[in-house]
Design an enzyme around this catalytic site. Structure first.
Site, PDB file in Angstrom:
ATOM      1  N   ASP A 151      -9.778 -36.426  41.204  1.00  0.00           N
ATOM      2  CA  ASP A 151      -9.229 -35.616  42.300  1.00  0.00           C
ATOM      3  C   ASP A 151     -10.305 -34.751  42.948  1.00  0.00           C
ATOM      4  OD1 ASP A 151      -6.705 -36.656  41.968  1.00  0.00           O
ATOM      5  OD2 ASP A 151      -6.031 -35.063  40.629  1.00  0.00           O
ATOM      6  N   LYS A 153       0.506 -41.503  29.169  1.00  0.00           N
ATOM      7  CA  LYS A 153       1.289 -40.499  28.432  1.00  0.00           C
ATOM      8  C   LYS A 153       1.059 -39.135  29.066  1.00  0.00           C
ATOM      9  CE  LYS A 153       2.468 -38.494  24.002  1.00  0.00           C
ATOM     10  NZ  LYS A 153       2.386 -37.097  24.433  1.00  0.00           N
ATOM     11  N   SER A 206      -3.450 -39.115  27.319  1.00  0.00           N
ATOM     12  CA  SER A 206      -3.228 -37.673  27.223  1.00  0.00           C
ATOM     13  C   SER A 206      -4.403 -36.875  27.772  1.00  0.00           C
ATOM     14  CB  SER A 206      -2.908 -37.288  25.773  1.00  0.00           C
ATOM     15  OG  SER A 206      -1.641 -37.747  25.402  1.00  0.00           O
TER      16      SER A 206
END
Length: 694
Positions: free
Chosen positions: A488, A502, A477
């Site tokens: 990124d 998840k 999460s």
């Protein structure tokens, strides 16, 4: 809009939660008169049934139609919930029940759930007939077992089929009873004690089945339908709803473990960081709890017991001791052991960020790498509401620790998110902002297709130097959001294992009776890739003892798929993939010579062999003893090989093996970061030289 990620990422209503299934048993030609009472639908839940359809179709992320497609899946889940080990129904029973396969959707929509009770009452009859016949003949059965015979028990649920005859089912139960008796015998119990333990088990289970009520059955039925949508959408009847809310608030006093039903066992899903079980280190994810005792009291068998009742037994007053008999997930899985855990309340400070420094020797110099371990993304909301200025939060604490580490002249930083199951999304955004200027960190897509970017609005950066994020399969999460964002942005190397996966958001909806936890949105990285199902893949992988086949979103039934949306605008700091051809071979070369990684890889290989080997369990005592001794000897040899390579004294037995205080993963992550720094400096020098030549 405010979002909150469930701390208990896998604390969901398992379909098998309330049904009682036996580990062992035996039936005979003479069946005693059954005393069970059939259950009927509680009409006060007719409206709840209709509400569920309305909410599932109206606000679930997928906007599903509760139709025959859902019904056929729900039928299979419902049968599996009642008889996951295929120990009660015959194939002829399943064939007869097939006529109800396409009735579940209509039953829920119309508020007439009689079909669920018709199926359950057949299960109840099979259950009571089996257990009562067993109670009458258990002593003679145990006395007649011959542990010198070469026979085996199928322990692979994927290869288990419905028995086609009563004789076939009887033999399956005989073998399961024999296996349980053999486990007790190998643990030193005499025949009388084995009989009394097993008799107490079935007595407890009959008592439990008598306490199963119509609301319990409605909950199982409703969750068979929700499970056909995704593994995190669940219905909580009033009692279960109260338990769920207590667990979500982390206010209970117990052992600090998230539990769920797995067939007829209570299984450990994960340990709460900072809790008694995690601190003690004797309990581990995937361990099965088979008995619970209080202080010096008797051990009570809990195989087949309701999960909420097992939880009630484990809870207790602070500073008291609970005793758990477990079958460990690692090892031969055929021998149990008893561990003692002192109950404590899991406090916020126990889950706070912590720092340490790893020192690495290179070229005659010592380099310092700071490590910040973050067990969860937390914020003291009560203190914030009270207006306290010095409130605790994961971001504030991490910022303070970074500033302290920088004063100690660290060369690089590691953010350790291993076993971090999530927490506050706002904290995750703010924490990522410590390493990047203001910008998006995550995108949230709701059921209407609307995408909302969330991120950090603070342009300041607390730390701009080289860094890595350590993750493993239990990082989920909010952890995946932070790791994905920093990957990124090219801001950090991601090291470790594939994360949990998840990437969905659940909200609680109040119903006329109980609550519905329903999936309403999905998380996406700034690159547009979902964290759902696939998780975050590391730039450089580390070996792991966590089995990805049994842990993670992809191991759950019916998970939502991975997909991708449009990326958002964000800068990239370092082109990390360009460094990997240099960093990865150096990492692999170090692992090949590191005694700790060599031992770890051997342990992983052994574990994989055991998983395959013990799909069939021998019921021959000498074979089992040989297997246990063989496993213990391999563990001992592995540890002594490791100790010898490190220049340490060997140990005499497996009982003397102690956990290493050195964090092998953090040490290797530090080495990789120093490789990155050296490679980056060399690239900068070459670029400067090229510029000068031009």
């Amino acid at each position: 809009m405010m979002y909150k990620i469930d701390r208990e990422i896998r604390h969901r209503m398992n379909l098998k939660r309330l049904l009682l299934c036996l580990l062992t048993g035996y039936s005979f030609a003479v069946t005693p008169v059954s005393a069970y009472q059939e259950l009927q639908p509680p009409h006060e839940y007719d409206q709840v049934s209709k509400e569920l359809v309305e909410m599932l179709e109206g606000i679930h992320y997928n906007r599903p139609q509760i139709d025959d497609t859902i019904s056929t899946k729900a039928f299979d889940y419902y049968i599996d919930a009642m008889d996951p080990t295929k120990s009660f129904f015959l194939q002829s029973d399943i064939d007869a029940l097939e006529k109800y396969r396409y009735e579940f959707d209509d039953a829920l929509r119309n508020g007439d759930t009689q079909v669920a009770y018709t199926i359950y009452n057949l299960y109840l009859k099979r259950f009571e007939d089996r257990v009562k016949s067993l109670q009458a003949d258990l002593p003679d059965m145990v006395k007649s077992f011959d542990y010198t015979i070469d026979e085996s028990l199928n322990a692979d649920p994927d290869n288990q089929h419905w028995a086609t005859s009563q004789a076939e089912l009887d033999d399956y139960w005989r073998k399961r009873l024999k296996n349980r008796a053999l486990i007790l015998k190998m643990n030193g119990e005499d025949e009388d004690k084995i009989v009394s333990v097993l008799e107490r088990r079935y007595k407890n289970q009959l008592k439990q089945v008598d306490q199963t009520n119509a609301v319990d059955v409605f909950q199982i039925f409703a969750n068979a339908v929700t499970a056909a949508l995704d593994p995190h959408t669940s219905y909580f009847a009033p009692r279960a709803s109260e338990t769920f809310n207590i667990n979500m608030s982390l206010s209970l006093e117990g052992i600090g473990a998230v539990l769920q039903m797995d067939d007829d066992y209570t299984k450990v899903v994960r340990l709460v960081p900072g809790g008694p079980a995690a601190t003690q280190s004797e309990l581990a994810p995937n361990d099965r709890i088979i008995a619970v005792g209080q202080e010096d009291g008797p051990m009570i068998d809990v195989v087949g017991m309701r999960l909420d009742d097992v939880v009630d037994m484990i809870r207790g007053e602070r500073d008291t001791t609970v005793r758990l008999e477990i079958t460990p997930s690692k090892g031969d899985t055929q021998t149990s052991k008893v561990i003692d855990i002192v109950r404590k309340k899991v406090k916020l400070e126990d889950q706070s960020a912590k720092k340490e420094i790893v020192e690495v020797e290179r070229g005659g110099e010592t380099y310092k790498v700071g490590v910040i371990s973050l067990p969860t993304f937390y914020s003291d909301f009560a203190a914030i509401q009270a207006g306290e200025k010095d409130y605790k939060s994961s971001t504030r604490d991490t910022k303070k620790l970074i500033e302290e580490l920088q004063k100690e002249d660290i060369s690089a930083l590691i953010l350790d998110l291993r076993n971090n199951g999530g927490g506050s999304l706002q904290e995750a955004n703010a924490l990522a902002g410590l390493f990047i200027p203001s910008g998006p960190t995550v995108q949230i897509r709701d059921q209407s297709g609307r995408v909302t970017p969330l991120g950090d609005s603070d342009p300041s950066i607390t730390y701009s130097g080289p860094m890595a994020v350590l993750v493993n399969r239990m990082s989920a999460s909010a952890s995946e959001i932070v790791a994905g964002a920093l990957q990124d942005y090219g801001r950090a190397l991601i090291l470790g294992d594939q994360t949990f996966g998840k990437g969905t958001v659940q909200v609680l909806q109040e119903l006329d009776k109980g609550q519905l936890k329903i999936t309403q949105a999905k998380f996406y990285r700034v690159s547009g890739e979902s964290t759902q199902h696939k998780g975050v893949m590391p730039d450089i992988a580390f070996p792991s003892l966590i089995d990805k086949e049994s842990v993670g979103e992809s191991a759950l039934d019916n998970p939502l798929p991975w997909d991708k949306i449009h990326e958002t605008r964000y800068p990239v700091y370092w082109n990390m993939p360009a460094y990997l051809p240099i960093l990865t071979p150096r990492h692999e070369a170090r692992m090949a010579k590191d005694p700790n990684f060599i031992a770890l890889n051997d342990q992983i290989d052994h574990f994989k062999q055991q998983v395959e080997k013990y799909k069939t369990i021998s019921l021959n005592e000498n074979t089992r003893i040989h297997q246990r001794e063989e496993n213990e000897q391999r563990d001992l040899d592995r540890e002594n090989t490791r100790l010898k390579a490190l220049g340490l004294e060997p140990v005499a037995s497996v009982d003397d093996i102690e956990a290493s205080e050195e964090d092998t993963y953090a040490k290797e992550a530090s080495e990789i970061l120093l490789d990155f720094i050296a490679t980056n400096q060399m690239a900068q020098k070459q670029a400067e030289k090229q510029t000068a030549q031009n």
